[in-house]
Motif scaffolding. Structure first.
Motif, mmCIF file in Angstrom:
data_model
loop_
_atom_site.group_PDB
_atom_site.id
_atom_site.type_symbol
_atom_site.label_atom_id
_atom_site.label_comp_id
_atom_site.label_asym_id
_atom_site.label_seq_id
_atom_site.Cartn_x
_atom_site.Cartn_y
_atom_site.Cartn_z
ATOM 1 N N MET A 182 -7.543 4.255 -7.937
ATOM 2 C CA MET A 182 -6.576 5.357 -7.804
ATOM 3 C C MET A 182 -5.148 4.801 -7.934
ATOM 4 O O MET A 182 -4.824 3.800 -7.299
ATOM 5 C CB MET A 182 -6.729 6.018 -6.425
ATOM 6 N N LYS A 183 -4.324 5.439 -8.774
ATOM 7 C CA LYS A 183 -2.958 4.951 -8.968
ATOM 8 C C LYS A 183 -2.116 5.210 -7.719
ATOM 9 O O LYS A 183 -2.246 6.255 -7.086
ATOM 10 C CB LYS A 183 -2.326 5.664 -10.172
ATOM 11 N N LYS A 184 -1.217 4.222 -7.408
ATOM 12 C CA LYS A 184 -0.442 4.316 -6.161
ATOM 13 C C LYS A 184 0.536 5.493 -6.157
ATOM 14 O O LYS A 184 0.928 5.981 -5.107
ATOM 15 C CB LYS A 184 0.312 3.003 -5.940
ATOM 16 N N ASP A 185 0.966 5.897 -7.384
ATOM 17 C CA ASP A 185 1.948 6.990 -7.427
ATOM 18 C C ASP A 185 1.307 8.352 -7.702
ATOM 19 O O ASP A 185 2.019 9.353 -7.860
ATOM 20 C CB ASP A 185 3.018 6.682 -8.477
ATOM 21 N N ILE A 188 -0.599 11.871 -6.955
ATOM 22 C CA ILE A 188 -0.477 12.810 -5.833
ATOM 23 C C ILE A 188 -1.604 12.586 -4.819
ATOM 24 O O ILE A 188 -1.388 12.565 -3.609
ATOM 25 C CB ILE A 188 -0.513 14.268 -6.355
ATOM 26 N N ALA A 189 -2.816 12.377 -5.344
ATOM 27 C CA ALA A 189 -3.984 12.217 -4.457
ATOM 28 C C ALA A 189 -3.796 11.008 -3.537
ATOM 29 O O ALA A 189 -4.040 11.082 -2.323
ATOM 30 C CB ALA A 189 -5.253 12.058 -5.291
ATOM 31 N N TYR A 190 -3.325 9.887 -4.116
ATOM 32 C CA TYR A 190 -3.137 8.678 -3.301
ATOM 33 C C TYR A 190 -2.038 8.905 -2.247
ATOM 34 O O TYR A 190 -2.206 8.541 -1.079
ATOM 35 C CB TYR A 190 -2.758 7.485 -4.193
ATOM 36 N N VAL A 191 -0.938 9.539 -2.680
ATOM 37 C CA VAL A 191 0.190 9.779 -1.753
ATOM 38 C C VAL A 191 -0.282 10.626 -0.573
ATOM 39 O O VAL A 191 0.002 10.308 0.598
ATOM 40 C CB VAL A 191 1.371 10.455 -2.492
ATOM 41 N N VAL A 192 -1.029 11.704 -0.886
ATOM 42 C CA VAL A 192 -1.498 12.607 0.182
ATOM 43 C C VAL A 192 -2.476 11.869 1.102
ATOM 44 O O VAL A 192 -2.349 11.915 2.332
ATOM 45 C CB VAL A 192 -2.164 13.872 -0.430
ATOM 46 N N LEU A 217 0.825 -1.220 0.000
ATOM 47 C CA LEU A 217 0.000 0.000 0.000
ATOM 48 C C LEU A 217 0.857 1.268 0.000
ATOM 49 O O LEU A 217 0.356 2.360 -0.291
ATOM 50 C CB LEU A 217 -0.898 0.026 1.256
ATOM 51 N N ILE A 218 2.153 1.115 0.393
ATOM 52 C CA ILE A 218 2.986 2.316 0.572
ATOM 53 C C ILE A 218 3.475 2.844 -0.779
ATOM 54 O O ILE A 218 4.129 2.119 -1.528
ATOM 55 C CB ILE A 218 4.205 1.999 1.468
ATOM 56 N N PRO A 219 3.185 4.120 -1.094
ATOM 57 C CA PRO A 219 3.720 4.697 -2.339
ATOM 58 C C PRO A 219 5.241 4.865 -2.223
ATOM 59 O O PRO A 219 5.746 5.203 -1.146
ATOM 60 C CB PRO A 219 3.042 6.067 -2.430
#
Lengths: 218, 205
Positions: B1-4, B6-10, A63-65
């Motif tokens: 939602m793609k893992k990389d 911005i929305a997913y990271v935030v 799950l971690i980016p």
């Protein structure tokens, strides 16, 4: 499964020991090893944080980016370290007072991040947990051996129990940080020499096995 | 939602922070009363030991503190502390001064005229373990008990002392810790500062 766990344990305790081979966690080795009791508490804290930190990070690794990988590793490891600190402050205030800032500083121990990055990021949760335990125990075993030598020579006692009479003159240098440098260096030298000897024996055995058998005399 | 993205990271960072910090905040709140009780007990027992009042266990210490010690500052544990021991009115103060690596906080007790020490206790110190840290050992603290104070307060014998504590209670001097002359001198400065405070508190009564 049992064999795999045993192999991981052997790695952490000896063949890939965090102090002897990875040379990680040296700062705390210097700081806390003048007293066996503090060393044992520190070793338990590091083992707990490494094991559960690796377990958690391995469980959520998919799950971690990538962009925030290290931030999340620090967050998870800090969580366990602060938990140890909170428990010690509430239930063992005397030990918490003696260890002072060192408990909080477990987070800066390179073993935690090292194992999270090198093992937990690429392996399943259970092996990662075993790896954390093995590395914590490997670190703790070396630290405890150094602490026994330092406390005995510096105070004449081990775990606060006096082992020698009044005739004994304490070696003040053993209580101070430089003595840990000497002892860690000696321990590294000893382990490297043993490793080199074992390697040479293995090579010799391989060479002997690969060499053609001498021709029989008629 | 793609893992990389911005929305997913935030979103992930926010959720991860909340998930790990919330239990810590809860644990901190849950243990807060216990930590505060530990802190209070550390101060109360140190005040009792400085006055030379013996206690059997934490409950006994709290009972004796409540019945024998009168804190005069605001709050239940604020200095100066007063107690009458063997008919002599005594005062204890908490004083913090410099040490070699950080601050040293002590409780110092004496008769209210500042003529004779009752005792001292170390509340907090971060001196070198095994060297300056030995100021917290019983032999070091015990030599302050009942020590006469001269016009200049307390003196320190760093070179001529036995290194095991000065047994003479009438010479207004104590032995320093061998190998920790600076820490010993810092303790002397803190004690003499505390005596001045005690004299002021005694006179102000």
């Amino acid at each position: 499964m049992k064999g795999k766990n045993a192999a991981i344990m052997k790695e952490g305790l000896w063949t890939n020991n965090p102090i002897f081979v990875q040379v990680l966690g040296i700062c705390s080795t210097l700081a806390v090893t003048n007293n066996v009791r503090n060393t044992l508490i520190m070793a338990l804290g590091v083992t707990f944080a490494t094991a559960f930190g690796s377990l958690t990070l391995s469980a959520i690794k998919n799950l971690i980016p990538r962009k925030v990988r290290m931030i999340v590793q620090v967050l998870v490891l800090s969580f366990y370290v602060i938990l140890v600190d909170i428990v010690l402050r509430a239930y063992a205030p005397a030990i918490s007072k003696q260890l002072g800032p060192y408990v909080g500083l477990i987070i800066t121990n390179c073993i935690l991040m090292g194992r999270a990055e090198a093992y937990a990021a690429a392996n399943k949760p259970w092996p990662s947990f075993v790896d954390g335990v093995a590395n914590g125990l490997g670190y703790g075993a070396v630290l405890t051996a150094i602490a026994v030598a330092r406390e005995f020579l510096g105070f004449g006692s081990v775990l606060g129990l006096r082992l020698v009479g009044d005739w004994f003159t304490p070696w003040t240098i053993m209580i101070m940080a430089p003595s840990a440098f000497f002892l860690v260096a000696l321990a590294l030298w000893g382990s490297k020499s043993l490793g080199a000897r074992a390697e040479a024996k293995k090579k010799a055995a391989k060479a002997a096995a690969g060499a053609p058998a001498p021709a029989a005399k008629s | 939602m793609k893992k990389d993205s911005i929305a997913y990271v935030v979103l992930f960072t926010f959720v991860a922070c909340a998930a790990f910090i919330a239990p810590l905040a809860l644990a901190n709140e849950f243990t807060k009363p216990r930590v505060e009780a530990n802190r209070l007990f550390a101060t109360h027992s140190a005040v009792l030991r400085a006055f030379g009042i013996a206690y059997a266990d934490p409950a006994d210490a709290e009972a004796k503190y409540a019945s024998l010690v009168r804190p005069e500052g605001s709050g239940t544990d604020a200095p100066p502390y007063r107690a009458t021991i063997e008919g002599i009115p005594c005062v204890a103060v908490r004083r913090t001064g410099s040490g070699l690596w950080g601050s040293i906080t002590m409780i110092v007790a004496a008769d209210e005229r500042g003529e004779r020490l009752r005792g001292v206790e170390i509340l907090d110190q971060v001196e070198t373990p095994g060297l300056g840290g030995r100021i917290d050992e019983p032999w070091f603290k015990e030599q302050f008990r009942g020590e006469l104070l001269g016009p200049d307060g307390l003196g320190l014998d760093q070179s001529g002392g036995s290194g095991k504590g000065d047994p003479d209670k009438e010479n207004a001097r104590v032995d320093g810790v061998t190998g920790a002359s600076r820490t010993s001198d810092f303790v002397r400065i803190i004690v003499n500062g505390a005596i001045a405070e005690i004299k002021a508190a005694g006179g102000a009564k």
